[in-house]
Design a protein around this motif. Structure first.
Motif, PDB file in Angstrom:
ATOM      1  N   GLU A  75       0.713  -1.078  -0.037  1.00 28.45           N
ATOM      2  CA  GLU A  75       0.051  -0.065   0.017  1.00 28.45           C
ATOM      3  C   GLU A  75       0.790   1.310   0.131  1.00 28.45           C
ATOM      4  O   GLU A  75       1.745   1.368   0.676  1.00 28.45           O
ATOM      5  CB  GLU A  75      -0.825  -0.114   1.223  1.00 28.45           C
ATOM      6  CG  GLU A  75      -1.863   1.226   1.389  1.00 28.45           C
ATOM      7  CD  GLU A  75      -2.805   1.311   2.411  1.00 28.45           C
ATOM      8  OE1 GLU A  75      -2.946   0.023   3.029  1.00 28.45           O
ATOM      9  OE2 GLU A  75      -3.107   2.284   3.034  1.00 28.45           O
ATOM     10  N   VAL A  76       0.448   2.088  -0.982  1.00 32.24           N
ATOM     11  CA  VAL A  76       1.311   3.490  -0.827  1.00 32.24           C
ATOM     12  C   VAL A  76       0.719   4.458   0.389  1.00 32.24           C
ATOM     13  O   VAL A  76      -0.429   4.426   0.690  1.00 32.24           O
ATOM     14  CB  VAL A  76       0.740   4.175  -2.009  1.00 32.24           C
ATOM     15  CG1 VAL A  76       1.565   5.601  -2.360  1.00 32.24           C
ATOM     16  CG2 VAL A  76       1.286   3.340  -3.267  1.00 32.24           C
ATOM     17  N   GLN A  77       1.805   4.864   0.990  1.00 31.85           N
ATOM     18  CA  GLN A  77       1.621   5.834   2.178  1.00 31.85           C
ATOM     19  C   GLN A  77       1.914   7.094   1.648  1.00 31.85           C
ATOM     20  O   GLN A  77       3.222   7.426   1.050  1.00 31.85           O
ATOM     21  CB  GLN A  77       2.372   5.290   3.344  1.00 31.85           C
ATOM     22  CG  GLN A  77       1.990   4.086   3.833  1.00 31.85           C
ATOM     23  CD  GLN A  77       2.645   3.564   5.084  1.00 31.85           C
ATOM     24  OE1 GLN A  77       3.579   4.024   5.514  1.00 31.85           O
ATOM     25  NE2 GLN A  77       1.964   2.906   5.850  1.00 31.85           N
ATOM     26  N   LEU A  78       1.069   7.849   2.032  1.00 26.92           N
ATOM     27  CA  LEU A  78       1.341   9.498   1.509  1.00 26.92           C
ATOM     28  C   LEU A  78       1.334  10.380   2.830  1.00 26.92           C
ATOM     29  O   LEU A  78       0.339  10.313   3.632  1.00 26.92           O
ATOM     30  CB  LEU A  78       0.059   9.982   0.686  1.00 26.92           C
ATOM     31  CG  LEU A  78      -0.368   9.354  -0.663  1.00 26.92           C
ATOM     32  CD1 LEU A  78      -1.738   9.476  -1.120  1.00 26.92           C
ATOM     33  CD2 LEU A  78       0.939   9.184  -1.392  1.00 26.92           C
ATOM     34  N   VAL A  79       2.314  11.275   3.011  1.00 25.69           N
ATOM     35  CA  VAL A  79       2.441  12.271   3.705  1.00 25.69           C
ATOM     36  C   VAL A  79       2.429  13.782   3.440  1.00 25.69           C
ATOM     37  O   VAL A  79       3.346  13.987   2.441  1.00 25.69           O
ATOM     38  CB  VAL A  79       3.766  12.078   4.745  1.00 25.69           C
ATOM     39  CG1 VAL A  79       3.900  13.223   5.813  1.00 25.69           C
ATOM     40  CG2 VAL A  79       3.497  10.698   5.368  1.00 25.69           C
ATOM     41  N   GLU A  80       1.692  14.700   3.489  1.00 20.73           N
ATOM     42  CA  GLU A  80       1.544  16.130   2.930  1.00 20.73           C
ATOM     43  C   GLU A  80       2.432  17.041   4.129  1.00 20.73           C
ATOM     44  O   GLU A  80       2.365  16.830   5.113  1.00 20.73           O
ATOM     45  CB  GLU A  80       0.291  16.611   3.056  1.00 20.73           C
ATOM     46  CG  GLU A  80      -0.819  15.669   1.926  1.00 20.73           C
ATOM     47  CD  GLU A  80      -1.566  14.735   2.625  1.00 20.73           C
ATOM     48  OE1 GLU A  80      -2.869  14.563   2.362  1.00 20.73           O
ATOM     49  OE2 GLU A  80      -1.432  14.360   4.036  1.00 20.73           O
ATOM     50  N   ALA A  81       2.881  18.081   3.438  1.00 19.64           N
ATOM     51  CA  ALA A  81       3.586  18.857   4.345  1.00 19.64           C
ATOM     52  C   ALA A  81       3.403  20.234   3.621  1.00 19.64           C
ATOM     53  O   ALA A  81       3.159  20.280   2.237  1.00 19.64           O
ATOM     54  CB  ALA A  81       4.933  18.654   4.477  1.00 19.64           C
ATOM     55  N   GLY A  82       3.413  21.556   4.266  1.00 17.90           N
ATOM     56  CA  GLY A  82       3.388  22.797   3.755  1.00 17.90           C
ATOM     57  C   GLY A  82       2.388  23.456   3.913  1.00 17.90           C
ATOM     58  O   GLY A  82       2.260  24.807   3.199  1.00 17.90           O
ATOM     59  N   GLY A  83       1.357  23.232   4.653  1.00 21.48           N
ATOM     60  CA  GLY A  83      -0.093  24.006   4.890  1.00 21.48           C
ATOM     61  C   GLY A  83       0.359  25.137   5.762  1.00 21.48           C
ATOM     62  O   GLY A  83       1.473  25.369   6.123  1.00 21.48           O
ATOM     63  N   GLY A  84      -0.559  26.109   5.820  1.00 22.61           N
ATOM     64  CA  GLY A  84      -0.424  27.302   6.816  1.00 22.61           C
ATOM     65  C   GLY A  84      -1.360  28.379   6.467  1.00 22.61           C
ATOM     66  O   GLY A  84      -2.391  28.171   5.828  1.00 22.61           O
ATOM     67  N   LEU A  85      -1.040  29.468   7.058  1.00 24.12           N
ATOM     68  CA  LEU A  85      -1.789  30.710   6.959  1.00 24.12           C
ATOM     69  C   LEU A  85      -1.050  31.635   6.001  1.00 24.12           C
ATOM     70  O   LEU A  85      -0.001  31.892   6.233  1.00 24.12           O
ATOM     71  CB  LEU A  85      -2.042  31.481   8.208  1.00 24.12           C
ATOM     72  CG  LEU A  85      -2.828  32.563   8.145  1.00 24.12           C
ATOM     73  CD1 LEU A  85      -4.436  32.725   7.708  1.00 24.12           C
ATOM     74  CD2 LEU A  85      -2.998  33.336   9.691  1.00 24.12           C
ATOM     75  N   VAL A  86      -1.776  32.124   4.931  1.00 24.19           N
ATOM     76  CA  VAL A  86      -1.339  32.959   4.140  1.00 24.19           C
ATOM     77  C   VAL A  86      -2.554  34.218   3.564  1.00 24.19           C
ATOM     78  O   VAL A  86      -3.657  33.965   3.869  1.00 24.19           O
ATOM     79  CB  VAL A  86      -0.773  32.229   2.833  1.00 24.19           C
ATOM     80  CG1 VAL A  86      -1.902  31.660   2.002  1.00 24.19           C
ATOM     81  CG2 VAL A  86       0.065  33.264   1.914  1.00 24.19           C
ATOM     82  N   GLN A  87      -1.856  35.436   3.246  1.00 30.68           N
ATOM     83  CA  GLN A  87      -2.768  36.521   2.879  1.00 30.68           C
ATOM     84  C   GLN A  87      -3.090  36.211   1.559  1.00 30.68           C
ATOM     85  O   GLN A  87      -2.348  35.596   0.853  1.00 30.68           O
ATOM     86  CB  GLN A  87      -2.276  37.697   3.146  1.00 30.68           C
ATOM     87  CG  GLN A  87      -2.001  38.326   4.529  1.00 30.68           C
ATOM     88  CD  GLN A  87      -1.489  39.824   4.704  1.00 30.68           C
ATOM     89  OE1 GLN A  87      -0.680  40.218   4.074  1.00 30.68           O
ATOM     90  NE2 GLN A  87      -2.054  40.191   5.864  1.00 30.68           N
ATOM     91  N   ALA A  88      -4.251  36.572   1.133  1.00 30.12           N
ATOM     92  CA  ALA A  88      -4.684  36.642  -0.093  1.00 30.12           C
ATOM     93  C   ALA A  88      -3.790  37.114  -1.192  1.00 30.12           C
ATOM     94  O   ALA A  88      -2.982  38.252  -0.844  1.00 30.12           O
ATOM     95  CB  ALA A  88      -6.168  37.462  -0.407  1.00 30.12           C
ATOM     96  N   GLY A  89      -3.379  36.503  -2.252  1.00 28.35           N
ATOM     97  CA  GLY A  89      -2.438  36.850  -3.155  1.00 28.35           C
ATOM     98  C   GLY A  89      -0.935  36.492  -3.123  1.00 28.35           C
ATOM     99  O   GLY A  89      -0.239  36.181  -3.870  1.00 28.35           O
ATOM    100  N   GLY A  90      -1.038  35.565  -1.978  1.00 23.71           N
ATOM    101  CA  GLY A  90       0.234  34.871  -1.317  1.00 23.71           C
ATOM    102  C   GLY A  90       0.434  33.650  -2.083  1.00 23.71           C
ATOM    103  O   GLY A  90      -0.370  33.230  -2.971  1.00 23.71           O
ATOM    104  N   SER A  91       1.551  33.017  -1.837  1.00 22.71           N
ATOM    105  CA  SER A  91       1.784  31.876  -2.386  1.00 22.71           C
ATOM    106  C   SER A  91       2.268  30.599  -1.346  1.00 22.71           C
ATOM    107  O   SER A  91       2.619  31.110   0.001  1.00 22.71           O
ATOM    108  CB  SER A  91       3.093  31.866  -3.465  1.00 22.71           C
ATOM    109  OG  SER A  91       2.622  32.583  -4.489  1.00 22.71           O
ATOM    110  N   LEU A  92       1.923  29.540  -1.676  1.00 24.54           N
ATOM    111  CA  LEU A  92       2.306  28.425  -0.880  1.00 24.54           C
ATOM    112  C   LEU A  92       2.818  27.160  -1.621  1.00 24.54           C
ATOM    113  O   LEU A  92       2.181  27.043  -2.584  1.00 24.54           O
ATOM    114  CB  LEU A  92       1.371  27.760   0.266  1.00 24.54           C
ATOM    115  CG  LEU A  92       1.103  28.845   1.468  1.00 24.54           C
ATOM    116  CD1 LEU A  92      -0.207  28.228   2.228  1.00 24.54           C
ATOM    117  CD2 LEU A  92       2.032  28.762   2.644  1.00 24.54           C
TER     118      LEU A  92
END
Length: 127
Positions: free
Chosen positions: A1-18
């Motif tokens: 089974e493939v296991q997946l781990v996400e990273a990089g979420g957070g809070l950003v202002q409109a117009g910003g990037s993640l």
């Protein structure tokens, strides 16, 4: 089974990037697909983007086309670069793996068959 781990979420202002990352372990197929989905409060889950792991084709929902870019490092990590974020992008974002490539169904191309899900990462875009 493939296991997946996400990273990089957070809070950003409109117009910003993640940038989100999805580390996948156990990928073995030549026709696998990796997709990003999101679920906002009181809204149905939405397919955001899809990548054919071997062929490299990429697909996007109309709501993110031109702002989001899916890519991979050709190893085991898939990224979602999100630019010009808007408050309506606020959601929990999930990485998903499927044993088949992205499919077109009723005019939309996305990861239709999902075998594994990541745990999700929250993106909050403030106005």
């Amino acid at each position: 089974e493939v296991q997946l781990v996400e990273a990089g979420g957070g809070l950003v202002q409109a117009g910003g990037s993640l940038i989100l990352s999805c580390s996948a372990s156990g990928l073995t197929g030549d026709d696998d697909g990796i997709g990003w989905f999101r679920r906002a409060p009181e809204k149905p889950r939405e397919a955001v983007s899809c990548l054919n792991v071997s062929a490299g084709g990429t697909y996007y929902a109309e709501s993110v086309k031109g702002r989001f870019t899916i890519s991979s490092d050709n190893k085991n990590t898939v990224y979602l670069q999100m630019n010009n974020l808007r408050p309506d992008d606020t959601a929990i974002y999930y990485c998903a793996h499927g044993p088949m490539e992205c499919e077109t169904y009723y005019g939309r191309t996305y990861l239709r068959h999902v075998a594994s899900w990541g745990g999700g990462t929250q993106i909050t875009v403030s106005a």
